[in-house]
Design a protein around this motif. Structure first.
Motif, short mmCIF file in Angstrom:
data_model
loop_
_atom_site.label_atom_id
_atom_site.label_comp_id
_atom_site.label_asym_id
_atom_site.label_seq_id
_atom_site.Cartn_x
_atom_site.Cartn_y
_atom_site.Cartn_z
N ASN A 36 0.82 -1.23 0.00
CA ASN A 36 0.00 0.00 0.00
C ASN A 36 0.84 1.27 0.00
OD1 ASN A 36 -2.55 -1.44 0.17
ND2 ASN A 36 -2.04 -1.86 2.30
N ASP A 37 1.91 1.28 -0.80
CA ASP A 37 2.77 2.47 -0.82
C ASP A 37 2.12 3.64 -1.55
OD1 ASP A 37 5.18 1.63 0.58
OD2 ASP A 37 5.39 0.16 -1.01
N LEU A 38 1.34 3.38 -2.59
CA LEU A 38 0.60 4.47 -3.23
C LEU A 38 -0.38 5.10 -2.24
CD1 LEU A 38 -0.21 3.22 -6.85
CD2 LEU A 38 0.75 5.44 -6.26
N SER A 39 -1.06 4.26 -1.48
CA SER A 39 -2.01 4.75 -0.49
C SER A 39 -1.31 5.61 0.56
CB SER A 39 -2.71 3.56 0.17
OG SER A 39 -3.56 3.97 1.21
N ARG A 40 -0.18 5.15 1.05
CA ARG A 40 0.56 5.91 2.06
C ARG A 40 1.00 7.27 1.51
NH1 ARG A 40 2.56 1.86 5.88
NH2 ARG A 40 2.35 -0.20 4.95
N GLY A 61 -1.57 2.89 5.50
CA GLY A 61 -0.97 1.64 5.05
C GLY A 61 -1.87 0.44 5.19
N SER A 62 -3.01 0.59 5.87
CA SER A 62 -3.96 -0.51 6.00
C SER A 62 -5.29 0.07 6.42
CB SER A 62 -3.47 -1.54 7.03
OG SER A 62 -3.34 -0.93 8.30
N PHE A 63 -6.34 -0.68 6.13
CA PHE A 63 -7.66 -0.23 6.55
C PHE A 63 -7.82 -0.60 8.02
CE2 PHE A 63 -12.32 0.37 5.41
CZ PHE A 63 -12.11 1.69 5.05
N PRO A 64 -8.41 0.27 8.85
CA PRO A 64 -8.45 0.05 10.30
C PRO A 64 -9.33 -1.12 10.68
CG PRO A 64 -9.78 1.94 9.73
CD PRO A 64 -9.05 1.55 8.48
N PHE A 65 -9.11 -1.60 11.89
CA PHE A 65 -9.90 -2.73 12.39
C PHE A 65 -11.39 -2.35 12.46
CE2 PHE A 65 -5.66 -3.19 14.35
CZ PHE A 65 -5.29 -4.36 13.69
#
Length: 479
Positions: free
Chosen positions: A190-194, A200-204
């Motif tokens: 997820n480097d584009l997202s960052r 870097g990740s969708f939350p819990f």
């Protein structure tokens, strides 16, 4: 602590920044979003949603135009930020299908596309084409909806790149404006997202975060992103397992003005592709290639991002990346044995050969500041170091690639935890790699996480040319 060539120290970003960044932009703020207000802001009128679906299903843009649509358009106002969402339901473990369902509940089934059913190029050709067709009949609502359209991609970097590439065709076809893109990160790196603040990740607590992500996507500022075309020219007849990002082409664009270490074959095979984050050659690509094959053969081992990273790290230890046996195996020597690099500097038309460091086993051409799940291998060099090396501060829209090397697994490990920076080689507006086998029978390459094994010839060279695509992609920032 290691300093960069010449002793000038650089500012090192702490490793914890990558961890913190994983949670930024993913909806952890206390902002409450009213569901009905959000729906009014992003949902298209029903007749437009159905028109797009009809056109995509029938693969005919004229299927959207009928007397019913024209009647329904009268007096209908376009939404403030019309939006469609692409979901890679195979990403994010079990979250993908559940996320798709949640999105459909929020904004309607017709505006949420599962990539296994609707491909991005189909949406560009038929979905957007249907809105353009309606607009040509005088439909004001369709015209405004098409011009204000935004796209959200729920998936990993590869999925985002796929959608960006399809949207880029609009520029080539003169069908502007090109919709900007936001990201819901479901991949491993997820480097584009960052890079654009989506984390870097969708939350819990992802169910409540969905509304906040869509709210940010509807009003976020728009930034630009460079993309880079890769052209590979190799001796004809060689067997290569192409990644999805590379396609055969009849047009070979290799410049033949440069001296080469190997011969140019009379018959060649050519392949083209585009990357947004990085291109690399060497041991890092070899480890990635082995990991992908292991995951494909034993998919039960890879059940999510954390499992993937553990397996990836363990696999790297088995490939000579950390311990190089004391044998005369050319496959375990530096890239200098097989590689020559030429670059074009900014505002310069001439190619310049640069030295390949003797101890480097991986070379990466990086477009983004983030690499390998939010690490910063280029670092943040200070003004004095930049001036001494002739570098400029790196940005994702500056028309330059940062070229750096990794020496071995231990060096890479220290780089990835950001205790030291990678081996800086150059900044370039274009790159040309010449690879010739000799004793080497193959090398490994990768683009944006898609690795492949490149067969090498003892007599003839394989060439990789990297040049910036003429137009930039539009990205929505979460900040």
């Amino acid at each position: 602590m290691e300093t960069l060539d010449g002793g000038d120290s650089t500012r090192i970003m702490p490793a914890r920044s990558s961890v913190i960044d994983s949670f930024k932009g993913c909806g952890w703020s206390g902002l409450r979003i009213d569901k009905e207000d959000l729906r009014r802001r992003i949902s298209m009128p029903q007749y437009l949603r159905l028109a797009m679906r009809r056109a995509i299903n029938s693969k005919d843009v004229t299927a959207a135009v009928d007397s019913t649509s024209l009647l329904e358009s009268e007096g209908v106002q376009p939404p403030e930020a019309p939006m469609v969402i692409f979901v890679n339901s195979r990403s994010g473990g079990r979250q993908g299908p559940e996320l798709k369902l949640r999105l459909q509940q929020l904004m309607g089934e017709e505006q949420v596309f599962d990539l296994k059913d609707v491909k991005p190029d189909e949406f560009v050709r038929y979905g957007l084409g249907s809105l353009e067709q309606l607009a040509s009949t005088g439909d004001y609502c369709a015209k405004e909806t098409r011009e204000k359209m935004r796209v959200v991609v729920a998936g990993g970097d590869g999925t985002v790149g796929w959608v960006l590439g399809s949207l880029g065709e609009l520029k080539k076809q003169g069908r502007e404006p090109v919709p900007p893109v936001a990201i819901i990160p479901l991949g491993t790196g997820n480097d584009l997202s960052r890079s654009f603040g989506w984390g870097g990740s969708f939350p819990f607590a992802w169910k409540s975060a969905v509304k906040r992500s869509l709210h940010r996507a509807s009003g976020g500022l728009i930034s630009r992103l460079d993309s880079w075309q890769v052209s590979i020219t190799m001796p004809a007849g060689g067997v290569v397992e192409l990644p999805h990002s590379l396609k055969p082409t009849e047009e070979c664009t290799l410049e033949q003005r440069l001296d080469t270490s190997g011969l140019l074959p009379e018959k060649v095979s050519c392949f083209d592709g585009v990357f947004y984050n990085y291109f690399s050659i060497g041991m890092d690509a070899q480890v990635a290639y082995g990991f992908h094959h292991l995951r494909n053969e034993k998919p039960y081992l890879a059940q999510g991002p954390i499992a993937n990273k553990l397996i990836y790290s363990g696999y790297g230890c088995t490939q000579g990346w950390f311990f190089t046996p004391c044998v005369s195996n050319p496959g375990l020597r530096g890239l200098r044995n097989i590689l020559r690099i030429h670059i074009k500097r900014v505002d310069c038309a001439e190619w310049e050969q640069i030295r390949v460091p003797s101890n480097v086993r991986s070379i990466i051409c990086l477009n983004l500041h983030n690499y390998a799940s939010g690490r910063h291998p280029w670092g943040n060099p200070g003004p004095e170091y930049l001036e001494k090396r002739g570098f400029v501060e790196a940005h994702e829209d500056d028309g330059l690639l940062e070229i750096f090397g990794l020496k071995h697994g231990w060096h890479a490990s220290f780089v990835m935890v950001e205790l030291i920076n990678a081996k800086h080689i150059a900044q370039a507006a274009a790159v040309r790699l010449e690879v010739r086998g000799g004793d080497w029978k193959q090398s490994f390459m990768q683009m944006d996480g898609e690795p492949w094994k490149q067969q090498l010839d003892e007599e003839y060279s394989t060439f990789v040319e990297i040049k910036r695509v003429g137009h930039q992609s539009l990205m929505i920032r979460a900040e």
